[in-house]
Enzyme design. Structure first.
Site, PDB file in Angstrom:
ATOM      1  N   TYR A  22       0.798  -1.230   0.000  1.00 51.09           N
ATOM      2  CA  TYR A  22       0.000   0.000   0.000  1.00 51.09           C
ATOM      3  C   TYR A  22       0.832   1.282   0.000  1.00 51.09           C
ATOM      4  CZ  TYR A  22      -3.430  -3.517   1.320  1.00 51.09           C
ATOM      5  OH  TYR A  22      -4.216  -4.641   1.339  1.00 51.09           O
ATOM      6  N   HIS A 100      -8.690  -0.056  -6.008  1.00 49.87           N
ATOM      7  CA  HIS A 100      -7.828  -0.696  -5.006  1.00 49.87           C
ATOM      8  C   HIS A 100      -6.413  -0.199  -5.214  1.00 49.87           C
ATOM      9  CE1 HIS A 100     -11.024  -3.355  -3.843  1.00 49.87           C
ATOM     10  NE2 HIS A 100     -11.279  -3.526  -5.124  1.00 49.87           N
TER      11      HIS A 100
HETATM   12  C1  DQA Z   1      -7.398  -3.132  -0.889  1.00 44.30           C
HETATM   13  C2  DQA Z   1      -7.242  -4.622  -1.263  1.00 44.30           C
HETATM   14  C3  DQA Z   1      -8.058  -5.498  -0.330  1.00 44.30           C
HETATM   15  O1  DQA Z   1      -7.880  -6.865  -0.667  1.00 44.30           O
HETATM   16  C4  DQA Z   1      -7.602  -5.309   1.101  1.00 44.30           C
HETATM   17  O2  DQA Z   1      -8.407  -6.083   1.981  1.00 44.30           O
HETATM   18  C5  DQA Z   1      -7.581  -3.881   1.512  1.00 44.30           C
HETATM   19  C6  DQA Z   1      -7.051  -2.890   0.578  1.00 44.30           C
HETATM   20  C7  DQA Z   1      -6.480  -2.234  -1.753  1.00 44.30           C
HETATM   21  O3  DQA Z   1      -6.709  -1.028  -1.729  1.00 44.30           O
HETATM   22  O4  DQA Z   1      -5.557  -2.730  -2.391  1.00 44.30           O
HETATM   23  O5  DQA Z   1      -7.907  -3.528   2.641  1.00 44.30           O
HETATM   24  O6  DQA Z   1      -8.738  -2.756  -1.133  1.00 44.30           O
END
Ligand code: DQA
Length: 146
Positions: A22, A100
């Site tokens: 992230y 995402h």
């Molecule tokens: C997410 C991907 C999801 O699988 C994960 O549970 C998240 C973040 C992303 O932004 O990549 O909390 O949504």
């Protein structure tokens, strides 16, 4: 034009959470980038986060009548199993774009499925903060009908 950006469960922890997937931008950094792009595009951007699924569903309900013209949503882990959020999104008459930060398709198999994808206009993943910015551009085009 009013665009609502919804951040789901655990996303308030961006900046401290799993930087390999992230990055290091905080949620406040992401919201500031969205506000800056919103100003450039001439749209009002409201960002909202919750770790409570019921509150998240109620915020989606409110978007049916509060003048929201489009929604960008990162529902976090709810993406993969929350039929309640999928049903709430299906009520909306405005375009919704799913985003995402990480490339969910290159990760664990449980992240490959999104129960939200069938009820949104499109999905963007894998570009970090740019996923949100691309999502904002996409929803503005959809809402403007271009
Ligand atoms: C997410 C991907 C999801 O699988 C994960 O549970 C998240 C973040 C992303 O932004 O990549 O909390 O949504």
């Amino acid at each position: 034009m009013n665009i609502l950006v919804l951040h789901g469960v655990n996303l308030n922890m961006f900046g401290q959470r799993d930087p390999a997937h992230y990055g290091t931008a905080t949620l406040a950094d992401i919201d500031a980038r969205l506000q800056a792009l919103g100003a450039e595009l001439g749209v009002r951007v409201s960002c909202w986060q919750s770790n409570m699924e019921g509150a998240f569903v109620e915020r989606i309900h409110a978007a049916c009548t509060d003048g929201t013209d489009g929604v960008v949503i990162n529902a976090g882990a709810w993406t993969h199993y929350s039929l309640a959020i999928a049903d709430a999104l299906a009520i909306l008459r405005v375009p919704v774009v799913e985003v995402h930060m990480s490339n969910v398709h290159a990760r664990e198999s449980f992240r490959h499925q999104s129960v939200l994808s069938p009820v949104v206009r499109g999905s963007i993943c894998g570009f970090g903060v740019d996923s949100y910015l691309l999502g904002l551009r996409a929803v503005c085009s959809l809402a403007a009908g271009v």
